[in-house]
Design a protein around this motif. Structure first.
Motif, PDB file in Angstrom:
ATOM      1  N   GLY A   1      -0.840 -10.313 -49.970  1.00 57.44           N
ATOM      2  CA  GLY A   1      -0.058  -9.448 -50.780  1.00 57.44           C
ATOM      3  C   GLY A   1       0.318  -8.383 -50.386  1.00 57.44           C
ATOM      4  O   GLY A   1       0.417  -7.016 -51.170  1.00 57.44           O
ATOM      5  N   VAL A   2       0.716  -8.233 -49.142  1.00 55.67           N
ATOM      6  CA  VAL A   2       0.926  -6.697 -48.468  1.00 55.67           C
ATOM      7  C   VAL A   2       2.708  -6.306 -48.798  1.00 55.67           C
ATOM      8  O   VAL A   2       3.399  -7.140 -48.710  1.00 55.67           O
ATOM      9  N   SER A   3       2.526  -5.048 -49.402  1.00 55.09           N
ATOM     10  CA  SER A   3       3.850  -4.487 -49.820  1.00 55.09           C
ATOM     11  C   SER A   3       4.078  -3.008 -49.248  1.00 55.09           C
ATOM     12  O   SER A   3       2.996  -2.281 -49.340  1.00 55.09           O
ATOM     13  N   LEU A   4       5.030  -2.764 -48.535  1.00 54.15           N
ATOM     14  CA  LEU A   4       5.089  -1.414 -47.963  1.00 54.15           C
ATOM     15  C   LEU A   4       6.660  -1.203 -47.841  1.00 54.15           C
ATOM     16  O   LEU A   4       7.574  -1.960 -47.736  1.00 54.15           O
ATOM     17  N   SER A   5       6.902  -0.011 -47.813  1.00 51.96           N
ATOM     18  CA  SER A   5       8.660   0.461 -47.420  1.00 51.96           C
ATOM     19  C   SER A   5       8.597   1.646 -46.578  1.00 51.96           C
ATOM     20  O   SER A   5       7.685   2.342 -46.420  1.00 51.96           O
ATOM     21  N   ILE A   6       9.910   1.549 -45.787  1.00 55.39           N
ATOM     22  CA  ILE A   6      10.335   2.502 -45.014  1.00 55.39           C
ATOM     23  C   ILE A   6      11.522   2.855 -45.475  1.00 55.39           C
ATOM     24  O   ILE A   6      12.502   2.391 -45.308  1.00 55.39           O
ATOM     25  N   GLU A   7      11.711   4.401 -45.461  1.00 53.93           N
ATOM     26  CA  GLU A   7      13.198   4.628 -45.712  1.00 53.93           C
ATOM     27  C   GLU A   7      13.705   5.271 -44.290  1.00 53.93           C
ATOM     28  O   GLU A   7      13.160   5.339 -43.426  1.00 53.93           O
ATOM     29  N   ALA A   8      15.011   5.249 -44.212  1.00 50.42           N
ATOM     30  CA  ALA A   8      15.704   5.444 -42.959  1.00 50.42           C
ATOM     31  C   ALA A   8      15.473   7.014 -42.714  1.00 50.42           C
ATOM     32  O   ALA A   8      15.352   7.775 -43.447  1.00 50.42           O
ATOM     33  N   GLY A   9      15.006   6.924 -41.093  1.00 53.25           N
ATOM     34  CA  GLY A   9      14.633   8.345 -40.788  1.00 53.25           C
ATOM     35  C   GLY A   9      13.022   8.765 -40.880  1.00 53.25           C
ATOM     36  O   GLY A   9      12.832   9.733 -40.167  1.00 53.25           O
ATOM     37  N   GLU A  10      12.711   7.903 -41.617  1.00 54.59           N
ATOM     38  CA  GLU A  10      10.990   7.962 -42.131  1.00 54.59           C
ATOM     39  C   GLU A  10      10.137   7.332 -40.839  1.00 54.59           C
ATOM     40  O   GLU A  10      10.367   6.555 -40.277  1.00 54.59           O
TER      41      GLU A  10
END
Length: 233
Positions: free
Chosen positions: A20-29
């Motif tokens: 159940g892994v959830s993560l996010s990355i914004e552009a340029g991050e």
């Protein structure tokens, strides 16, 4: 959002590694994926790149779901991987390693070519005719970074970039990654070296036994007793 994982579950045969892994990355991050050996960091990167697709959950790159797509298609969309270890073509020269990557490069308006890679990593200029199999760990890391950049990625995934390197070489790799960060490169850095990761990342996730246990900014992770406990430092 350049990358978003939503409740992915990834297995090796019957072994349920990511749960159940959830993560996010914004552009340029620049985001860190921190954890001890065996926590599931490499499997997370393999889930994104299509090398070990998740059995359930979604992986979205620039708003398009990519889980289940073959690895070469995901790479052609702009996801670059710098693997752990000495993953160079040891019998080929540094130049040949880079030429192979350049030939397979994704087209881009802001293209990386071999001249630009050498300008970013000047030491490569002295190594171009050396067989890659005899390079030091830090030199091999430069070749791997250069190869990945020649694919003109929109998102760069780095698996344990400081692993097995001498402290002075770790500092050099850190400088290289800071330069890429200053250029606006989006990155997900898998690391168990907390100090190294926190010197680069904007935000991080701590992974333990295939689950995300903590998410915080680099500043908050630096002062977090929970993060130090999870990472064993």
């Amino acid at each position: 959002m350049i990358l978003e994982l939503n409740s992915i579950n990834t297995y090796y045969d019957r072994s349920h590694v990511l749960q159940g892994v959830s993560l996010s990355i914004e552009a340029g991050e620049v985001v860190g994926l921190l954890g001890r050996n065996g926590a599931g960091k490499t499997t997370t990167l393999r889930s994104v790149t299509g090398l070990t697709p998740p059995r359930s959950g979604t992986v979205s790159f620039e708003g398009t779901q990519i889980q289940g797509k073959p690895a070469y298609r995901i790479a052609s969309m702009g996801v670059g991987l710098v693997p752990s270890g000495r993953r160079v073509f040891g019998d080929l020269t540094v130049r040949q390693n880079l030429v192979l990557a350049a030939k397979a490069a994704r087209k881009s308006e802001t293209a990386w070519d071999i001249d630009r890679v050498v300008a970013a990593f000047p030491k490569l200029a002295m190594l171009m005719d050396r067989r890659a199999g005899v390079l030091s760990g830090g030199e091999a890391q430069m070749v791997k970074l250069g190869r990945a950049l020649l694919g003109n990625p929109k998102l760069l995934l780095l698996d344990e970039p400081s692993e097995g390197l001498a402290p002075t070489i770790v500092e050099e790799v850190g400088r290289q990654l800071h330069e890429l960060k200053n250029l606006g490169m989006s990155m997900l850095i898998s690391e168990q070296n907390m100090g190294f990761a926190l010197s680069i990342i904007d935000r991080g996730y701590v992974l333990e036994k295939g689950r995300i246990r903590l998410e915080a900014t680099a500043v908050d992770l630096r002062s977090s007793d929970e993060a130090r406990h999870l990472l064993g430092v």
